[in-house]
Motif scaffolding. Structure first.
Motif, PDB file in Angstrom:
ATOM      1  N   ALA A 107       0.821  -1.207   0.000  1.00 24.29           N
ATOM      2  CA  ALA A 107       0.000   0.000   0.000  1.00 24.29           C
ATOM      3  C   ALA A 107       0.855   1.256   0.000  1.00 24.29           C
ATOM      4  O   ALA A 107       0.561   2.234  -0.701  1.00 24.29           O
ATOM      5  CB  ALA A 107      -0.927  -0.006   1.209  1.00 24.29           C
ATOM      6  N   SER A 108       1.914   1.246   0.780  1.00 25.74           N
ATOM      7  CA  SER A 108       2.794   2.411   0.855  1.00 25.74           C
ATOM      8  C   SER A 108       3.445   2.692  -0.492  1.00 25.74           C
ATOM      9  O   SER A 108       3.535   3.850  -0.926  1.00 25.74           O
ATOM     10  CB  SER A 108       3.861   2.182   1.919  1.00 25.74           C
ATOM     11  OG  SER A 108       4.770   3.260   1.959  1.00 25.74           O
ATOM     12  N   THR A 109       3.881   1.648  -1.172  1.00 24.60           N
ATOM     13  CA  THR A 109       4.534   1.832  -2.474  1.00 24.60           C
ATOM     14  C   THR A 109       3.537   2.288  -3.527  1.00 24.60           C
ATOM     15  O   THR A 109       3.823   3.190  -4.322  1.00 24.60           O
ATOM     16  CB  THR A 109       5.204   0.518  -2.914  1.00 24.60           C
ATOM     17  OG1 THR A 109       6.108   0.093  -1.898  1.00 24.60           O
ATOM     18  CG2 THR A 109       5.980   0.711  -4.211  1.00 24.60           C
ATOM     19  N   LEU A 110       2.353   1.679  -3.542  1.00 26.39           N
ATOM     20  CA  LEU A 110       1.329   2.086  -4.506  1.00 26.39           C
ATOM     21  C   LEU A 110       0.909   3.526  -4.283  1.00 26.39           C
ATOM     22  O   LEU A 110       0.646   4.261  -5.244  1.00 26.39           O
ATOM     23  CB  LEU A 110       0.116   1.167  -4.399  1.00 26.39           C
ATOM     24  CG  LEU A 110       0.296  -0.275  -4.888  1.00 26.39           C
ATOM     25  CD1 LEU A 110      -0.924  -1.107  -4.525  1.00 26.39           C
ATOM     26  CD2 LEU A 110       0.535  -0.309  -6.401  1.00 26.39           C
ATOM     27  N   SER A 111       0.839   3.940  -3.038  1.00 27.81           N
ATOM     28  CA  SER A 111       0.422   5.300  -2.728  1.00 27.81           C
ATOM     29  C   SER A 111       1.356   6.334  -3.342  1.00 27.81           C
ATOM     30  O   SER A 111       0.935   7.442  -3.678  1.00 27.81           O
ATOM     31  CB  SER A 111       0.346   5.489  -1.215  1.00 27.81           C
ATOM     32  OG  SER A 111      -0.109   6.775  -0.883  1.00 27.81           O
ATOM     33  N   GLY A 112       2.617   5.963  -3.510  1.00 31.61           N
ATOM     34  CA  GLY A 112       3.588   6.882  -4.068  1.00 31.61           C
ATOM     35  C   GLY A 112       3.608   6.948  -5.582  1.00 31.61           C
ATOM     36  O   GLY A 112       4.389   7.707  -6.159  1.00 31.61           O
ATOM     37  N   LEU A 113       2.746   6.177  -6.238  1.00 27.68           N
ATOM     38  CA  LEU A 113       2.761   6.140  -7.699  1.00 27.68           C
ATOM     39  C   LEU A 113       2.055   7.324  -8.336  1.00 27.68           C
ATOM     40  O   LEU A 113       2.240   7.589  -9.522  1.00 27.68           O
ATOM     41  CB  LEU A 113       2.127   4.839  -8.213  1.00 27.68           C
ATOM     42  CG  LEU A 113       2.870   3.539  -7.898  1.00 27.68           C
ATOM     43  CD1 LEU A 113       2.207   2.368  -8.622  1.00 27.68           C
ATOM     44  CD2 LEU A 113       4.337   3.629  -8.294  1.00 27.68           C
ATOM     45  N   THR A 114       1.201   8.010  -7.587  1.00 29.73           N
ATOM     46  CA  THR A 114       0.524   9.181  -8.132  1.00 29.73           C
ATOM     47  C   THR A 114       0.967  10.429  -7.381  1.00 29.73           C
ATOM     48  O   THR A 114       1.380  10.358  -6.227  1.00 29.73           O
ATOM     49  CB  THR A 114      -1.013   9.046  -8.024  1.00 29.73           C
ATOM     50  OG1 THR A 114      -1.375   8.984  -6.644  1.00 29.73           O
ATOM     51  CG2 THR A 114      -1.503   7.785  -8.726  1.00 29.73           C
TER      52      THR A 114
END
Length: 251
Positions: free
Chosen positions: A130-137
């Motif tokens: 979740a933390s990594t995905l959150s940084g994609l946008t």
């Protein structure tokens, strides 16, 4: 309408808490054009919709999906890319790669983690994902965990929303809410209910509100013993759902 807090008191619901609809993933825009067109109807109480190109982002960009996603985003509806976590069986690298493709090809606003683990032992792995995905946008991805059951309370701290029920009306009408959910506002929870007869629509809405779910998807379609996805098509009473929980409806 108020919702129940942990202390057993009733808390007023503000405009920000008003119930809305989450679309767990219609069929491809070429297969379900009516469904996708309805999502851009002015006044439809949509919180988010899931884009599922081919059990994920697919192998190459799909112009039809890009167009459909763009129309929704232009009306202010969040578009979430579907990532199948397979209850923890898929690798971190696979899921992040798919997340990048969703972002680059369809400019999604976030992600719907379908079949997400719910046990405490899996929490560190899901937190990392979740933390990594959150940084994609640029603005931080909107994350919905599609667990379909009440997970370990720690999951509420790593996503914007949890799907704490996904199943048939025959189970939903007797369902119980986990006590710890009363510590969070309705906007943190979503319920997905299929096989719901039109005659019980009002009852289902009351259950969702009482249990503190701010987002719902209610449909009369069923899974026919697991042979089809009841959430891929528009409910037969879509107009009634819009009229019951639309933005002009008092809670």
């Amino acid at each position: 309408m108020p919702h129940l807090t942990r202390r057993g008191t009733l808390q007023a619901v503000t405009a920000a808490d008003r119930m809305g609809v989450g679309i767990p993933g219609y069929a491809h825009p070429l297969v379900a054009p009516v469904e996708w067109a309805e999502l851009t109807r002015p006044g439809a109480p949509l919180h988010w919709t899931v884009l599922n190109v081919a059990n994920g982002p697919g192998a190459r960009p799909d112009p039809h999906c890009l167009e459909a996603a763009g129309r929704l985003r232009n009306t202010g509806v969040r578009v979430l890319g579907r990532l199948d976590v397979a209850y923890g069986a898929r690798t971190f690298a696979e899921l992040i790669s798919e997340g990048h493709r969703f972002r680059d090809w369809y400019r999604v606003d976030g992600f719907y983690l379908d079949r997400c683990p719910a046990e405490g032992a899996d929490l560190p792995g899901v937190r990392r994902l979740a933390s990594t995905l959150s940084g994609l946008t640029d603005d931080g991805a909107h994350l919905v965990l599609g667990q379909g059951t009440h997970p370990h309370p720690g999951y509420a701290e790593i996503a914007h929303q949890l799907v704490t029920f996904s199943g048939p009306w025959t189970d939903y009408r007797w369902s119980q809410v986990a006590e710890w959910t009363a510590d969070h506002p309705p906007e943190r929870f979503c319920h997905l209910v299929h096989g719901l007869p039109r005659t019980h629509l009002d009852e289902a809405v009351r259950i969702a509100r009482w249990q503190g779910a701010g987002t719902v998807f209610l449909t009369d379609r069923s899974d026919r013993d697991g042979q089809n996805d009841p959430f891929e098509a528009l409910p037969g009473y879509w107009d009634e759902i819009v009229s019951r929980i639309g933005p002009g409806v008092s809670e």
